[in-house]
Design a protein around this motif. Structure first.
Motif, PDB file in Angstrom:
ATOM      1  N   ALA A  35       0.818  -1.222   0.000  1.00  9.43           N
ATOM      2  CA  ALA A  35       0.000   0.000   0.000  1.00  9.43           C
ATOM      3  C   ALA A  35       0.848   1.266   0.000  1.00  9.43           C
ATOM      4  O   ALA A  35       0.579   2.218   0.716  1.00  9.43           O
ATOM      5  N   ARG A  36       1.900   1.244  -0.831  1.00  9.74           N
ATOM      6  CA  ARG A  36       2.702   2.472  -0.982  1.00  9.74           C
ATOM      7  C   ARG A  36       2.534   2.957  -2.410  1.00  9.74           C
ATOM      8  O   ARG A  36       3.169   2.457  -3.325  1.00  9.74           O
ATOM      9  N   PHE A  37       1.642   3.928  -2.572  1.00 10.44           N
ATOM     10  CA  PHE A  37       1.191   4.294  -3.918  1.00 10.44           C
ATOM     11  C   PHE A  37       1.816   5.564  -4.465  1.00 10.44           C
ATOM     12  O   PHE A  37       1.595   5.894  -5.623  1.00 10.44           O
ATOM     13  N   ILE A  38       2.501   6.323  -3.598  1.00  9.61           N
ATOM     14  CA  ILE A  38       3.081   7.591  -4.051  1.00  9.61           C
ATOM     15  C   ILE A  38       4.602   7.540  -3.890  1.00  9.61           C
ATOM     16  O   ILE A  38       5.103   7.270  -2.797  1.00  9.61           O
ATOM     17  N   LEU A  39       5.311   7.784  -4.993  1.00 11.01           N
ATOM     18  CA  LEU A  39       6.784   7.775  -5.036  1.00 11.01           C
ATOM     19  C   LEU A  39       7.339   6.485  -4.423  1.00 11.01           C
ATOM     20  O   LEU A  39       6.877   5.406  -4.734  1.00 11.01           O
ATOM     21  N   GLY A  40       8.354   6.566  -3.575  1.00 10.39           N
ATOM     22  CA  GLY A  40       8.904   5.347  -2.959  1.00 10.39           C
ATOM     23  C   GLY A  40       9.904   4.636  -3.858  1.00 10.39           C
ATOM     24  O   GLY A  40      10.359   5.162  -4.878  1.00 10.39           O
ATOM     25  N   GLU A  41      10.237   3.393  -3.458  1.00 15.23           N
ATOM     26  CA  GLU A  41      11.294   2.609  -4.103  1.00 15.23           C
ATOM     27  C   GLU A  41      11.080   2.387  -5.600  1.00 15.23           C
ATOM     28  O   GLU A  41      12.017   2.483  -6.385  1.00 15.23           O
ATOM     29  N   GLU A  42       9.863   2.024  -5.986  1.00 12.77           N
ATOM     30  CA  GLU A  42       9.636   1.702  -7.401  1.00 12.77           C
ATOM     31  C   GLU A  42       9.942   2.901  -8.289  1.00 12.77           C
ATOM     32  O   GLU A  42      10.549   2.765  -9.356  1.00 12.77           O
ATOM     33  N   VAL A  43       9.511   4.076  -7.860  1.00 13.19           N
ATOM     34  CA  VAL A  43       9.763   5.282  -8.658  1.00 13.19           C
ATOM     35  C   VAL A  43      11.263   5.578  -8.661  1.00 13.19           C
ATOM     36  O   VAL A  43      11.851   5.848  -9.715  1.00 13.19           O
ATOM     37  N   ARG A  44      11.890   5.465  -7.495  1.00  9.87           N
ATOM     38  CA  ARG A  44      13.319   5.752  -7.405  1.00  9.87           C
ATOM     39  C   ARG A  44      14.120   4.794  -8.315  1.00  9.87           C
ATOM     40  O   ARG A  44      14.994   5.215  -9.057  1.00  9.87           O
ATOM     41  N   LEU A  45      13.766   3.519  -8.259  1.00 14.47           N
ATOM     42  CA  LEU A  45      14.499   2.543  -9.071  1.00 14.47           C
ATOM     43  C   LEU A  45      14.220   2.741 -10.561  1.00 14.47           C
ATOM     44  O   LEU A  45      15.132   2.655 -11.389  1.00 14.47           O
ATOM     45  N   PHE A  46      12.960   3.023 -10.902  1.00  9.55           N
ATOM     46  CA  PHE A  46      12.675   3.278 -12.323  1.00  9.55           C
ATOM     47  C   PHE A  46      13.469   4.483 -12.815  1.00  9.55           C
ATOM     48  O   PHE A  46      14.042   4.462 -13.906  1.00  9.55           O
ATOM     49  N   GLU A  47      13.497   5.532 -12.007  1.00 12.94           N
ATOM     50  CA  GLU A  47      14.241   6.737 -12.413  1.00 12.94           C
ATOM     51  C   GLU A  47      15.712   6.403 -12.663  1.00 12.94           C
ATOM     52  O   GLU A  47      16.302   6.843 -13.663  1.00 12.94           O
ATOM     53  N   GLN A  48      16.272   5.598 -11.765  1.00 13.33           N
ATOM     54  CA  GLN A  48      17.676   5.208 -11.908  1.00 13.33           C
ATOM     55  C   GLN A  48      17.874   4.402 -13.212  1.00 13.33           C
ATOM     56  O   GLN A  48      18.789   4.661 -13.983  1.00 13.33           O
ATOM     57  N   GLU A  49      16.969   3.456 -13.442  1.00 14.81           N
ATOM     58  CA  GLU A  49      17.116   2.575 -14.606  1.00 14.81           C
ATOM     59  C   GLU A  49      16.845   3.327 -15.908  1.00 14.81           C
ATOM     60  O   GLU A  49      17.525   3.100 -16.912  1.00 14.81           O
ATOM     61  N   PHE A  50      15.879   4.250 -15.877  1.00 16.30           N
ATOM     62  CA  PHE A  50      15.573   4.987 -17.103  1.00 16.30           C
ATOM     63  C   PHE A  50      16.692   5.979 -17.429  1.00 16.30           C
ATOM     64  O   PHE A  50      17.067   6.143 -18.594  1.00 16.30           O
ATOM     65  N   ALA A  51      17.251   6.615 -16.399  1.00 18.08           N
ATOM     66  CA  ALA A  51      18.388   7.522 -16.627  1.00 18.08           C
ATOM     67  C   ALA A  51      19.541   6.745 -17.254  1.00 18.08           C
ATOM     68  O   ALA A  51      20.144   7.194 -18.237  1.00 18.08           O
ATOM     69  N   ALA A  52      19.826   5.557 -16.713  1.00 21.38           N
ATOM     70  CA  ALA A  52      20.918   4.735 -17.253  1.00 21.38           C
ATOM     71  C   ALA A  52      20.623   4.365 -18.708  1.00 21.38           C
ATOM     72  O   ALA A  52      21.505   4.430 -19.568  1.00 21.38           O
ATOM     73  N   TYR A  53      19.374   4.004 -18.979  1.00 20.47           N
ATOM     74  CA  TYR A  53      18.993   3.636 -20.346  1.00 20.47           C
ATOM     75  C   TYR A  53      19.260   4.794 -21.321  1.00 20.47           C
ATOM     76  O   TYR A  53      19.716   4.584 -22.447  1.00 20.47           O
ATOM     77  N   CYS A  54      18.933   6.005 -20.887  1.00 27.00           N
ATOM     78  CA  CYS A  54      19.083   7.184 -21.759  1.00 27.00           C
ATOM     79  C   CYS A  54      20.506   7.725 -21.763  1.00 27.00           C
ATOM     80  O   CYS A  54      20.811   8.637 -22.534  1.00 27.00           O
ATOM     81  N   GLY A  55      21.352   7.222 -20.887  1.00 26.19           N
ATOM     82  CA  GLY A  55      22.705   7.768 -20.790  1.00 26.19           C
ATOM     83  C   GLY A  55      22.717   9.135 -20.146  1.00 26.19           C
ATOM     84  O   GLY A  55      23.586   9.963 -20.432  1.00 26.19           O
ATOM     85  N   ALA A  56      21.742   9.377 -19.253  1.00 25.76           N
ATOM     86  CA  ALA A  56      21.681  10.664 -18.540  1.00 25.76           C
ATOM     87  C   ALA A  56      21.995  10.405 -17.062  1.00 25.76           C
ATOM     88  O   ALA A  56      21.855   9.283 -16.576  1.00 25.76           O
ATOM     89  N   LYS A  57      22.412  11.462 -16.355  1.00 22.46           N
ATOM     90  CA  LYS A  57      22.761  11.280 -14.938  1.00 22.46           C
ATOM     91  C   LYS A  57      21.516  11.155 -14.068  1.00 22.46           C
ATOM     92  O   LYS A  57      21.532  10.454 -13.059  1.00 22.46           O
ATOM     93  N   HIS A  58      20.446  11.872 -14.431  1.00 21.14           N
ATOM     94  CA  HIS A  58      19.251  11.894 -13.583  1.00 21.14           C
ATOM     95  C   HIS A  58      17.988  11.708 -14.419  1.00 21.14           C
ATOM     96  O   HIS A  58      17.925  12.151 -15.561  1.00 21.14           O
ATOM     97  N   ALA A  59      16.977  11.085 -13.797  1.00 14.49           N
ATOM     98  CA  ALA A  59      15.627  11.080 -14.369  1.00 14.49           C
ATOM     99  C   ALA A  59      14.661  11.415 -13.243  1.00 14.49           C
ATOM    100  O   ALA A  59      14.861  10.994 -12.096  1.00 14.49           O
ATOM    101  N   VAL A  60      13.643  12.194 -13.568  1.00 11.76           N
ATOM    102  CA  VAL A  60      12.638  12.591 -12.581  1.00 11.76           C
ATOM    103  C   VAL A  60      11.272  12.204 -13.147  1.00 11.76           C
ATOM    104  O   VAL A  60      10.865  12.705 -14.203  1.00 11.76           O
ATOM    105  N   GLY A  61      10.562  11.324 -12.458  1.00 10.32           N
ATOM    106  CA  GLY A  61       9.257  10.858 -12.936  1.00 10.32           C
ATOM    107  C   GLY A  61       8.159  11.859 -12.623  1.00 10.32           C
ATOM    108  O   GLY A  61       8.069  12.352 -11.492  1.00 10.32           O
TER     109      GLY A  61
END
Ligand SMILES: *Cc1c(COP(=O)(O)O)cnc(C)c1O
Length: 370
Positions: A35-61
């Motif tokens: 029941a953690r529906f706002i931000l949290g680990e999943e968003v943080r990890l997706f941001e990390q993985e998407f930034a890496a995919y794009c070759g950027a230092k940061h991603a903000v969802g």
């Protein structure tokens, strides 16, 4: 040859879901159980993985691609009295994001073969009020970034890539997402990386900008209930982030499948005398959309539809001629290349699951329209 009439959708998200249903269910179940529906680990990890995919230092969802553009312009300090240059042939969200800030969208025309921003026209529309350029990596191909970045540098302008259609597209061997100050991505379901609802992200190499965007998406707070400026509520949903983490693992395969379908289209179209889409010389195409030009488009669409083939038009009216932008005062004739293309472009079915047989069926039916 009497193949039973096929139904070919424009995109087939149901087919895609069938291939990953177990993975998606396994990913969303813990989010609901915890029941953690706002931000949290999943968003943080997706941001990390998407930034890496794009070759950027940061991603903000954030909540959508439109918000990704809008929040970025806000974070760059763009507002009333400013001008932002983009192209006339784009989705309305590009100029809307500029309008939301109070700044004025200023348009340029596009290249007649690749539909990318005509970089030769940019300097002529720069004024003392101009603050930024938003090149759109339209249909899945990169804009001519070296030329745009050189103009921006000479004129002290910001560059925000509209990468909403171009997840993974490469410009001179590097994926889009960190060429300008920031890039905006959309995870609208039909985009190359699509959520099961709305979503978006900003990628950037600028840490201060990423920090500002993280605050902007959450009421302007850096710490809970401490509001440094008037921010927004525009967050990428945790459930969507969990789904996007699953889908991101497949994105390279899906892009390769689109490229295979595009190659099949090119061969079949040439054989019936239709020119396939022109690819830019400096980058790769991820085929968000597969655009050809035809005369008598309405009739072609109608005949294809009768054969069970869905097509689209992206977009039938350039943004400078939309009623919503009548206030800018542009007339027909202002951007002749974009206007001429708008009357002839046709988007054929394009999605990773599109088979060679389906491509043949589309082109066979197209031939009957000629
Ligand atoms: C989809 C799209 C957007 C907006 O993204 P949303 O997630 O739908 O808000 C902006 N620009 C372009 C070029 C797009 O294709």
């Amino acid at each position: 040859m009497n193949t039973p009439q096929q139904k070919i959708p424009f995109v087939d998200l149901a087919a895609q879901y069938r291939g990953i249903a177990d993975e998606v269910r396994a990913a969303i179940e813990p989010v609901m159980a915890n029941a953690r529906f706002i931000l949290g680990e999943e968003v943080r990890l997706f941001e990390q993985e998407f930034a890496a995919y794009c070759g950027a230092k940061h991603a903000v969802g954030v909540a959508s691609g439109t918000d990704a553009l809008y929040l970025t312009l806000c974070a760059l300090g763009i507002g009333p009295g400013d001008e932002v240059i983009t192209q006339a042939n784009t989705f309305i969200a590009t100029p809307l994001s500029i309008s939301y800030t109070g700044a004025r969208p200023v348009f340029v025309d596009c290249d007649p073969l690749t539909y990318q921003m005509d970089v030769k026209q940019i300097e002529a529309v720069i004024t003392p009020q101009t603050k930024a350029i938003i090149p759109v990596h339209l249909y899945g191909q990169p804009a001519d970034m070296d030329a745009i970045l050189a103009i921006a540098k000479r004129n002290n302008l910001r560059v925000v890539e509209d990468a909403c259609q171009a997840h993974g597209a490469e410009y001179r061997g590097r994926r889009v997402g960190a060429f300008g100050d920031a890039a905006a991505f959309s995870f609208y379901p039909g985009k190359n990386l699509g959520a099961y609802g709305d979503g978006g992200a900003i990628t950037t190499d600028n840490e201060a900008l990423a920090v500002k965007l993280r605050a902007l998406r959450e009421y302007g707070q850096a710490a809970k209930y401490h509001h440094d400026f008037k921010g927004f509520n525009s967050r990428l949903d945790t459930l969507q982030a969990a789904i996007l983490r699953v889908k991101l693992k497949h994105l390279s395969d899906w892009t390769a499948a689109r490229q295979i379908a595009a190659a099949a289209y090119a061969v079949a179209l040439r054989a019936i005398g239709i020119e396939p889409p022109q690819q830019v010389g400096y980058g790769t195409h991820v085929w968000h959309l597969y655009i050809i030009q035809v005369a008598k488009r309405a009739k072609v669409q109608e005949q294809l539809s009768a054969a069970g083939i869905s097509t689209g038009i992206h977009y039938p009216i350039p943004v400078h001629l939309q009623k919503a932008y009548a206030d800018l005062g542009y007339q027909r004739g202002a951007f002749p290349v974009a206007e001429a293309a708008a009357d002839r472009i046709l988007s054929l079915p394009m999605f990773p699951e599109l088979t060679q047989e389906q491509v043949r069926y589309v082109v066979e039916n197209l031939k009957r329209c000629l």
